[in-house]
Design an enzyme around this catalytic site. Structure first.
Site, short mmCIF file in Angstrom:
data_model
loop_
_atom_site.label_atom_id
_atom_site.label_comp_id
_atom_site.label_asym_id
_atom_site.label_seq_id
_atom_site.Cartn_x
_atom_site.Cartn_y
_atom_site.Cartn_z
N GLN A 184 6.53 -35.79 38.13
CA GLN A 184 7.70 -37.05 37.54
C GLN A 184 7.78 -37.64 38.81
O GLN A 184 8.48 -38.13 39.53
CB GLN A 184 8.10 -36.81 36.85
CG GLN A 184 7.73 -36.47 35.43
CD GLN A 184 7.41 -37.91 35.01
OE1 GLN A 184 7.54 -38.95 35.23
NE2 GLN A 184 5.70 -37.74 34.33
N HIS B 267 6.84 -40.09 41.62
CA HIS B 267 7.41 -41.51 40.52
C HIS B 267 8.28 -42.46 42.08
O HIS B 267 7.85 -43.52 42.36
CB HIS B 267 8.14 -41.37 39.77
CG HIS B 267 6.85 -41.53 38.53
ND1 HIS B 267 5.81 -42.62 38.58
CD2 HIS B 267 7.13 -40.82 36.87
CE1 HIS B 267 4.80 -42.60 37.40
NE2 HIS B 267 4.50 -41.47 36.63
N GLU C 48 13.78 -38.08 29.38
CA GLU C 48 12.64 -38.77 28.96
C GLU C 48 11.40 -38.32 28.75
O GLU C 48 10.62 -38.11 27.44
CB GLU C 48 12.65 -39.38 29.91
CG GLU C 48 11.22 -40.45 30.25
CD GLU C 48 10.41 -41.17 31.22
OE1 GLU C 48 10.10 -42.13 31.27
OE2 GLU C 48 11.28 -40.56 32.61
N HIS C 49 11.21 -37.40 29.55
CA HIS C 49 9.92 -36.51 28.47
C HIS C 49 10.07 -34.64 28.89
O HIS C 49 11.35 -34.18 29.86
CB HIS C 49 9.20 -36.31 30.12
CG HIS C 49 7.95 -37.59 30.53
ND1 HIS C 49 8.66 -37.89 31.40
CD2 HIS C 49 7.51 -38.12 29.84
CE1 HIS C 49 7.70 -39.69 31.86
NE2 HIS C 49 7.04 -39.46 30.55
N HIS D 90 32.92 -68.06 -1.36
CA HIS D 90 32.44 -66.72 -1.71
C HIS D 90 32.19 -66.68 -3.73
O HIS D 90 31.22 -66.54 -4.21
CB HIS D 90 32.03 -65.69 -0.61
CG HIS D 90 32.00 -65.73 0.00
ND1 HIS D 90 31.75 -67.07 1.47
CD2 HIS D 90 30.67 -64.91 1.14
CE1 HIS D 90 31.28 -66.54 2.20
NE2 HIS D 90 30.39 -65.53 2.17
#
Length: 438
Positions: free
Chosen positions: A265, A268, A333-334, A426
């Site tokens: 990761q 990235h 995230e992971h 209503h």
């Protein structure tokens, strides 16, 4: 500078240090926000002409008209035929697995349903696919054929009638793997445009680019800002932040494996975050040694080093239970449970985009071919949001069919509540259907 910092939950200043480590602002630079707003307004006003102008300016592609920016099915199929056989086999194998997973997801949570209550009223939910969706695929500094599969296949499984893909092609360079992935995934139309102007074209429509109902897929700060601006005109999947991995380890996994998972990761982006939680101090030392040994062998060493020095950490916890508590506070995230008995710890974990269980389950397998979607919530948003799925390409309509008998029961309830709210029409609409007042 030390490659990656070492923290201990037993330290008096841990909370403060941990807060600094986790800090990431989702706020977009005001200059970017202003520029994006200008681009969106210009595309909404001038359509194709604005898209062509911005494509020439930002992607250095000057063409005579929008027809030159559409990549037809013939070119997609040619790209599929031209890539290496091993690449084609890998794409098709990954697509089969992603499709099989999402087909099961459709069966489990993507079907219409209804029931009748004791008065014969029919109540339920009708699930229908979106008509047209737009997929943004990054194409600047790297190519992401896996993102094509992860976005297009669940849309196709959901039953979306038309899938429109946009991908920037700087200097006119079209990545064959991305085009091949579009062919494999069944994308209907592809345009070689990117940035905020592509988001605007999808959101508002132009003479050439059809307006879509929802836009999914990651992008840079300009794309993220544009998606945020057009939300409401169209749906969006999420505003993604930097990639994250959190590994909870019990010390039984080879240190080299965990080190490389953390790198996976960090490579990235310099803002990506890689954290290891473990109650074994000697194991943390072993992982650190593996990181120092393995990093020089990687082509993206500089990016990984910057990520780890800026936002990475090896954290000594008091126990595996404490590691799980910290993970829940991060909502990563992971999340890898790199342990001999991952099933023992999984019930303690409430918040994560995806949970990878066991030493052999590297996060990278989820990125490409395991089957579940790799588009995941970041920056703690896994506390309240979910991975991209079939359900993101569907909408739900409530079904209500009230019987004559049911109207007698429900009418009195509705009348009382409507009068309490001061909404007499209503109340009257319900009362008219009561047998003793009709």
């Amino acid at each position: 500078m030390t490659l990656v910092r070492r923290l201990s939950t037993a330290a008096a200043d841990f909370d403060a240090e941990f807060a600094r480590l986790r800090h990431w602002s989702a706020e977009t630079d005001s200059a970017i926000e202003g520029r994006v707003a200008e681009i969106l307004a210009d595309v909404q006003r001038r359509g194709d002409a604005a898209v062509l102008e911005y494509t020439a300016r930002f992607d250095r592609m000057r063409v005579d008209g929008m027809a030159a920016l559409e990549i037809g099915q013939t070119e997609l199929q040619a790209a599929l035929a031209a890539i290496l056989p091993a690449q084609r086999e890998a794409l098709e194998a990954a697509a089969r697995r992603v499709r099989a997973y999402h087909e099961r997801q459709l069966q489990a949570c993507g079907q219409s349903w209804s029931y009748r209550d004791e008065d014969g009223n029919l109540l339920g939910q009708k699930v229908t696919p979106l008509d047209r969706v737009g997929l943004y695929v990054p194409g600047g500094t790297a190519a992401y054929p896996s993102s094509v599969l992860m976005n297009a296949i669940p849309a196709q499984v959901a039953g979306v009638k038309e899938i429109i893909m946009v991908v920037p092609t700087p200097d006119g360079v079209r990545n064959p793997l991305v085009l091949a992935a579009a062919a494999v995934a069944g994308v209907h139309r592809v345009f070689a445009i990117g940035g905020a102007q592509a988001v605007a074209a999808l959101a508002y429509g132009t003479a050439t680019v059809p307006r879509v109902d929802k836009i999914t897929g990651p992008g840079n700060a300009y794309v993220a800002s544009a998606k945020k601006h057009v939300f409401g005109q169209v749906g969006i999947d999420m505003i993604a932040g930097p990639s994250e991995i959190l590994v909870i380890a019990d010390g039984t996994t080879p240190p080299d494996w965990v080190a490389m998972d953390l790198f996976s990761q960090a490579e990235h982006d310099q803002l990506a975050q890689s954290i290891l939680l473990c109650p074994d101090a000697a194991y943390l030392d072993a992982v650190r040694a593996s990181m120092e040994k393995l990093l020089p062998s990687l082509p993206r060493e500089a990016i990984i080093r910057a990520s780890l020095e800026g936002r990475g950490a090896l954290i000594l916890t008091r126990s595996m239970e404490e590691a799980c508590e910290i993970s829940n506070s991060i909502a990563p995230e992971h999340l890898e449970i790199s342990a001999a008995e991952p099933q023992r710890w999984e019930p303690l974990l409430r918040h994560a985009g995806a949970i990878f269980m066991g030493a052999f389950t590297s996060e990278s397998l989820g990125d490409y071919c395991a089957g579940p979607n790799h588009v995941l919530p970041t920056a703690g948003t896994a506390r309240f949001s979910s991975p991209l799925g079939v359900y993101d390409f569907q909408k739900r309509s409530s079904l209500i069919a009230v019987s004559a008998a049911g109207a007698q029961v429900l009418g009195g309830i509705a009348s009382t509540l409507a009068h309490g709210e001061g909404l007499q029409a209503h109340a009257r609409a319900a009362e008219l259907r009561l047998s003793d007042r009709a």
